[in-house]
Design an enzyme around this catalytic site. Structure first.
Site, PDB file in Angstrom:
ATOM      1  N   LYS A  13       0.837  -1.211   0.000  1.00  0.00           N
ATOM      2  CA  LYS A  13       0.000   0.000   0.000  1.00  0.00           C
ATOM      3  C   LYS A  13       0.876   1.267   0.000  1.00  0.00           C
ATOM      4  O   LYS A  13       1.961   1.268   0.573  1.00  0.00           O
ATOM      5  CB  LYS A  13      -0.859  -0.026   1.266  1.00  0.00           C
ATOM      6  N   LYS A  44       5.940   8.965  -9.489  1.00  0.00           N
ATOM      7  CA  LYS A  44       6.557   9.950  -8.592  1.00  0.00           C
ATOM      8  C   LYS A  44       8.079   9.960  -8.727  1.00  0.00           C
ATOM      9  O   LYS A  44       8.731  10.935  -8.428  1.00  0.00           O
ATOM     10  CB  LYS A  44       6.209   9.644  -7.129  1.00  0.00           C
ATOM     11  N   ASP A 130      -1.140  -0.260  -4.844  1.00  0.00           N
ATOM     12  CA  ASP A 130      -1.988  -1.397  -5.152  1.00  0.00           C
ATOM     13  C   ASP A 130      -1.803  -1.791  -6.621  1.00  0.00           C
ATOM     14  O   ASP A 130      -1.300  -1.000  -7.401  1.00  0.00           O
ATOM     15  CB  ASP A 130      -3.451  -0.967  -4.929  1.00  0.00           C
TER      16      ASP A 130
END
Lengths: 292, 443
Positions: A13, A44, A130
């Site tokens: 997660k 990112k 996920d």
């Protein structure tokens, strides 16, 4: 590990400590003498930051966008102790298809046979949160990673995300995809949290490969833009990561997990909720020992 | 029975295909395709050849502007590429309305085509985006999405209604291959009643027909299965009531159409038009009677069409020509409620339609359920048989020795230009084509 390339994907997660765990694992494997590549699969593009003093590196997809073609060598940057750092990168938030971006970046590396060329021992894919779509499942599909490790705390949402990942692994397990190596149990401070992740591992027929406590050392090192292995090699936390690295290096056989159905998972969570309440109220003894 | 593996050609295309075929028939409307490389060209070929060699038009088909996105746009988003394409299209191509139509890939990655189009619209450019990925539906759905975009989103509300103006919708350009001829016959009949008729998609129309649409007194939907939602939203926005009926083919259906249309509008003159048109029709048709009766030109009929044409065609064959319907296949994908609407129209016919689109299943269905020979003296051999379908039925017809005519999509063994089967003139043309198709073997 020999010279058989070991490819590992790390899932979990968002915000659970995947990149921290992955970077420390890479650093620890490297300090054990293995030649490692860390491949960040997240738009990112900050997976490898702590391996490079906190700096960002140009990503595969940014380079592809600017130049139209990418030589894998040009997007590999050297990090701590010679670790090869790669970031797939991706689109700006809210546009395009990050999943397709991961596929593009991973395929590009596969086609150019760069792992063999660099004589790597281990490639670690650090994959976003996920398994939201096919793109993020790319590293666990046939011919990429052999082993998947999930980073999970004892929080329900983290366990839920891991269970979803197990479903993804199970789906691809029949077509030559990666299998599950085990769970890296993160933020293991409260006594009951071990029991929760142990129970989840048992229920889903997998194992805990390491218990990593929450540590101020990690925070201090990350603020310096470094891994614990680099900045605090003699700390207790560094010992924990080295142990994890040894375990991963020795790991050979992964398995198909047995994910829980939603109803089973809810029942499992409800059972633990009751148990924690009983410990808290003293209905059953041992609450204090369990950290409640 | 052993299944023989085979591949089938499609009887439809995707939502983008339906929208592009329709845009190509609208004067001064320019498409901007926001889709992967290949979508525009492939969909052009669908109607350019499959709709009786419809070809392309100004800035449609192979000339349609497209963002032609590739992997870079898929990964990073294609909205910038689209903006660039809209800007260059506005600069290079004259038009009164520019319609951005999206394809699957740009929709899958969530490109905000509507947002990009709005930026241009806010700057005063006539740009509108419609969402037409194939997963939204087939070409018929695409046609409705297009109508919704232009008429229910782009057009402003009208000031005053014109009691003599009607709009006609429901005939789908390209995938109803006779759309131009059919619409022009409806326009001609309307004019005889003293009406102005916006049909939008035939060469008699201009862009002003589109902008005048909100002033209409009635929307005539020539389809039992299409455009319901569109017509309801049109009424909600512009206050124009709607009437769903069938495309009238032949005198009986067209007489009823004229009477009902006049009644809906509260206008006189229906009987005068009906009388004059029948006079004309039967002065031609009566002369065919000898050859028709003595030439044994009655057939069992099998039809394979979309839901728009199934009932008009079968009513004509059954009630005007006295043929015996054997099977009626409806090939487009329909919701259950729309199937019910269509079935209701078949109450007077001896055969109900079956909803099948695969060629093999159609071929098999013709034989299944029919009496099998058990030494009967008189045996229903389903001959002489006439198959009225698409070009996909041609080989089946040849194998069975049946007469055959292509009237539905894809029709690529004939050219269709100004012809149509609607109304009185269309009724005679349908007779000519049905009989002419096999008479051409004589001589």
């Amino acid at each position: 590990m020999g010279k058989k390339l070991k490819q590992i994907a790390i899932y979990g997660k968002g915000g659970i400590g995947k990149s921290t765990t992955t970077s420390n694992l890479s650093a620890a494997l490297s300090s054990l003498g293995y030649k490692v590549m860390q491949f960040g699969c997240d738009p990112k593009a900050d997976s490898t930051n702590t391996l490079r003093g906190g700096s960002y590196i140009p990503t595969v997809l940014d380079t592809l966008r600017e130049k139209g073609a990418v030589k894998a060598r040009d997007v590999i940057y050297e990090g701590f102790n010679g670790i090869c750092c790669v970031e797939s990168g991706g689109p700006a938030p809210g546009v395009g298809c990050a999943g397709r971006g991961i596929i593009t970046a991973v395929e590009l590396f596969k086609q150019q046979k760069i792992f063999e060329e660099l004589d790597l021992d281990c490639v670690i894919y650090d994959v976003l949160g996920d398994v939201v779509c096919g793109g993020f499942a790319m590293p666990i599909r046939e011919g990429i990673a052999q082993h998947v490790f999930t980073v999970s705390s004892a929080d329900f949402m983290s366990v839920y995300a891991s269970n979803n990942l197990f479903k993804g692994i199970k789906k691809y397990s029949n077509s030559g995809g990666a299998l599950l190596g085990g769970i890296v149990a993160n933020s293991m401070n409260a006594g009951y949290s071990r029991d929760i992740v142990d129970d989840f591992a048992a229920r889903t027929k997998t194992q805990i490969v390491q218990y990593v406590p929450r540590s101020i050392t990690v925070t201090q090192c990350e603020l310096k833009g470094k891994t614990v292995i680099e900045a605090a090699p003699d700390s207790e936390q560094a010992r924990v990561y080295r142990e994890l690295a040894e375990c991963v290096a020795a790991h050979e056989e992964s398995r198909t997990p047995a994910p829980l159905e939603l109803r089973e998972l809810q029942e499992w969570a409800a059972k633990w909720s009751d148990k924690l309440l009983e410990l808290e109220t003293g209905t059953v003894p041992g609450g204090q020992a369990a950290g409640i | 029975m052993t299944e023989t593996p085979f591949h089938d050609k499609p009887r439809t295309s995707c939502a983008l295909g339906g929208a592009l075929a329709a845009i190509s028939a609208l004067p001064d409307v320019v498409p901007i395709i926001h889709a992967a490389t290949g979508c525009g060209g492939n969909l052009m070929n669908s109607v350019a050849f499959g709709a009786g060699y419809l070809g392309s038009s100004y800035c449609s088909g192979a000339s349609a502007p497209t963002s032609a996105v590739t992997e870079t746009e898929i990964v990073f988003g294609g909205a910038e590429r689209l903006r660039e394409q809209i800007a260059s299209t506005l600069k290079l191509i004259e038009g009164k309305l520019y319609l951005v139509a999206t394809g699957c890939m740009t929709e899958m990655i969530g490109d905000d085509a509507g947002g990009a189009a709005s930026e241009f619209a806010e700057a005063g450019e006539p740009v509108l985006a419609i969402s037409t990925p194939s997963f939204k539906g087939d070409c018929y759905t695409g046609y409705e999405i297009l109508l919704d975009g232009i008429f229910n989103r782009w057009l402003r509300k009208a000031g005053a209604a014109d009691p003599r103006l009607i709009n006609v919708f429901g005939v789908v350009p390209g995938y109803d291959p006779f759309f131009r001829g059919d619409l022009e016959e409806i326009e001609r009949i309307g004019a005889r009643l003293g009406l102005k008729v916006n049909t939008f998609f035939s060469p008699t129309q201009t862009f002003e027909n589109i902008t005048a649409a909100p002033e209409a007194a009635l929307n005539v939907i020539l389809s039992r299965t299409r455009c319901r939602g569109f017509a309801e939203r049109f009424e909600e926005k512009h206050g124009v009531p709607w009437w769903a009926t069938d495309l009238p083919v032949g005198p009986e259906a067209t007489d009823a159409f004229i009477r009902e249309l006049a009644a809906k509008l509260g206008i006189d003159g229906a009987e005068r038009v009906v009388a004059a048109e029948n006079e004309w029709y039967y002065r031609y048709f009566e002369r065919t009677a000898d050859s028709y009766a003595d030439g044994e030109l009655r057939f069992y009929s099998v039809t394979v069409t979309n839901s728009n044409y199934a009932l008009p065609l079968n009513k004509y064959l059954y009630r005007e020509l006295g043929w015996t319907p054997a099977e009626i296949f409806v090939t487009d994908r329909l919701e259950e409620a729309r199937r019910e609407d269509l079935l209701a129209g078949f109450a007077e016919l001896p055969v109900k339609p079956r909803f099948v689109s695969g060629s093999q299943e159609i071929a098999r269905s013709i034989d299944q359920g029919r009496p099998v020979y058990r030494g009967q003296r008189y045996f229903d051999a389903l001959t002489p048989l006439y198959i009225v379908g698409s070009t996909l039925e041609k080989q089946m017809a040849l194998r069975r020795g049946a007469k055959y005519l292509a009237v539905s999509f894809p029709a690529y063994d004939r050219a269709i230009v100004a012809g149509g089967y609607a109304g009185y003139r269309g009724g005679l043309r349908l007779y000519e084509d049905l009989i002419g198709s096999f008479m051409s073997a004589k001589g």
